[in-house]
Design a protein around this motif. Structure first.
Motif, short mmCIF file in Angstrom:
data_model
loop_
_atom_site.label_atom_id
_atom_site.label_comp_id
_atom_site.label_asym_id
_atom_site.label_seq_id
_atom_site.Cartn_x
_atom_site.Cartn_y
_atom_site.Cartn_z
N ASP A 1 103.73 43.19 -15.21
CA ASP A 1 104.13 42.32 -15.45
C ASP A 1 103.52 41.38 -14.14
O ASP A 1 103.50 41.45 -13.16
CB ASP A 1 106.05 42.06 -14.33
CG ASP A 1 106.28 40.93 -14.97
OD1 ASP A 1 105.81 40.00 -15.49
OD2 ASP A 1 107.59 40.92 -14.03
N ALA B 1 103.49 38.48 -13.05
CA ALA B 1 104.49 37.90 -11.70
C ALA B 1 104.38 38.90 -10.64
O ALA B 1 104.21 38.45 -9.52
CB ALA B 1 106.13 37.85 -12.16
N THR C 1 96.01 37.54 -16.55
CA THR C 1 96.53 37.32 -16.00
C THR C 1 96.62 37.72 -14.43
O THR C 1 97.40 38.52 -14.01
CB THR C 1 97.24 38.89 -17.16
OG1 THR C 1 96.51 39.94 -16.76
CG2 THR C 1 98.31 38.83 -17.77
N GLU D 1 99.79 41.18 -24.97
CA GLU D 1 100.37 40.51 -24.99
C GLU D 1 100.13 39.80 -26.75
O GLU D 1 99.73 40.38 -26.79
CB GLU D 1 99.85 39.73 -24.28
CG GLU D 1 99.34 39.52 -22.75
CD GLU D 1 99.58 38.18 -22.12
OE1 GLU D 1 100.28 37.76 -21.31
OE2 GLU D 1 98.14 38.26 -22.51
N HIS E 1 108.65 41.11 -20.44
CA HIS E 1 109.14 40.55 -19.59
C HIS E 1 109.59 39.46 -19.37
O HIS E 1 109.53 38.54 -20.08
CB HIS E 1 108.44 40.88 -18.01
CG HIS E 1 107.57 42.56 -18.39
ND1 HIS E 1 108.35 43.93 -17.80
CD2 HIS E 1 106.60 43.46 -18.35
CE1 HIS E 1 107.61 44.59 -17.88
NE2 HIS E 1 106.79 44.41 -17.98
N ALA E 2 110.10 39.15 -17.89
CA ALA E 2 110.51 37.17 -17.83
C ALA E 2 109.30 36.55 -17.96
O ALA E 2 109.75 35.23 -18.94
CB ALA E 2 110.70 37.14 -16.17
N THR E 3 107.94 36.87 -17.88
CA THR E 3 106.94 35.49 -18.20
C THR E 3 106.06 36.41 -19.46
O THR E 3 104.90 35.58 -19.21
CB THR E 3 105.92 36.28 -16.71
OG1 THR E 3 105.69 37.18 -16.41
CG2 THR E 3 106.70 34.98 -15.66
N THR E 4 106.12 37.67 -19.84
CA THR E 4 105.54 37.72 -21.25
C THR E 4 106.25 38.68 -22.11
O THR E 4 106.92 39.12 -20.85
CB THR E 4 103.87 38.79 -20.73
OG1 THR E 4 103.53 38.70 -21.07
CG2 THR E 4 104.55 40.01 -20.19
N THR E 5 105.16 38.93 -23.33
CA THR E 5 106.03 40.02 -24.16
C THR E 5 104.94 41.01 -24.89
O THR E 5 103.83 40.24 -24.83
CB THR E 5 106.51 40.10 -24.99
OG1 THR E 5 108.21 39.11 -24.65
CG2 THR E 5 107.69 40.79 -25.87
#
Length: 303
Positions: free
Chosen positions: A76, A78, A150, A205, A236-240
């Motif tokens: 993730d 973040a 990232t 990603e 995840h909250a910020t990426t797949t």
């Protein structure tokens, strides 16, 4: 006591010197690819998932198992910096010893994805580990091309070499980690060293799906290589992370592919199993052979 590597490894680009490349490689190698979304900040849980998959792969007769990139810490962006530092261990630390024991018990080759490695210099590296069926660590590769979007360059120190290892039944095997493989020079260099099998732990990603779908089959075709790509899969909250772990043949054909991630959806761990003929990569009538034999290196230098 930690076992010393017993197989020859090279990262200097020199030939291995075999008279008949590929003569002894397996025609019926059973490949396993593990795909799942590792839990950020959950190294104990992630290790248990990996060990469970190793057991499952052994029960299904897998001879070579590949895990994804940075499965011990999750991927993730973040929280990656903190997660990687929390999960980091020396190369010969407790996690590696448990993986070695599991590999010995399973009697298989294990490309243990990549792990956050705490180097002797105190720096963090994104490092792929390879264990043979005797539980011995025979090859390591530190990711050399860190992915800027990232934040990897601010978290990890890059490796300074490309890595291959050799075994009579596998031939010369190249190791790349995710973004390493996006550079065509990497596949070509590994091919010139004799690598006809490339293993690629990844955390690719969904935004990179076009590159995943188009570039890698082309690399496999142009270099007469099998590519085995193990990817994380899920949101995840910020990426797949894309999933679509797969095996690409030297013809550029996708011979097996796992589930693709759907943004916002959860996907259970998956083990993709496929039998392949390694000797297909050594046939002399493909475009890869023509490109290798017809190279004119003096033309390709930067002016």
């Amino acid at each position: 006591e930690w076992s010393r590597p017993t197989l020859e490894t090279r990262d200097d680009g020199k030939p291995f010197g075999h008279a008949k490349p590929g003569a002894d490689v397996k025609r019926d190698l059973q490949i396993g690819i593990a795909q799942w979304l590792a839990t950020p900040g959950g190294p104990k849980r992630n290790l248990q998932v990996a060990l469970d998959i190793i057991d499952l792969a052994a029960a299904r007769g897998v001879e070579l198992l590949v895990l994804p990139e940075l499965w011990p810490c999750g991927y993730d962006p973040a929280t990656l910096a903190d997660d990687a530092r929390q999960a980091a261990e020396p190369r010969d630390g407790p996690r590696s010893r448990r993986l070695a024991a599991a590999t010995l018990g399973a009697d298989m080759w294990l490309v243990a994805g990549s792990v956050p490695e705490l180097g002797d210099d105190g720096a963090l590296y994104n490092t792929a580990l390879v264990f043979n069926p005797h539980g011995e660590l025979v090859a390591c590769h530190r990711k050399a091309h860190l992915y800027p979007p990232t934040g990897e360059p601010s978290i990890f120190r890059p490796g300074d070499s490309l890595t291959t290892f050799e075994d009579p039944t596998l031939g010369v095997v190249g190791i790349v980690i995710c973004f390493d493989g996006d550079f065509p020079e990497v596949a070509r260099t590994l091919g010139l060293r004799g690598a006809r099998l490339v293993v690629a732990p990844s955390a690719y990603e969904v935004e990179g799906a076009t590159t995943w779908d188009v570039l890698y089959p082309a690399l496999a075709l142009a270099n007469s290589q099998w590519w085995v790509q193990s990817n994380q899969c899920g949101a995840h909250a910020t990426t797949t992370l894309l999933g679509a772990s797969r095996i690409v043949a030297p013809t550029g054909t996708i011979v097996a592919e796992a589930t693709r991630a759907v943004p916002g959806c959860m996907h259970p761990p998956e083990l993709l199993v496929q039998r392949i003929d390694l000797q297909l990569a050594y046939q002399r009538d493909g475009i890869g052979t023509l490109l290798e034999e017809g190279r004119r290196p003096l033309l390709y230098r930067d002016e």
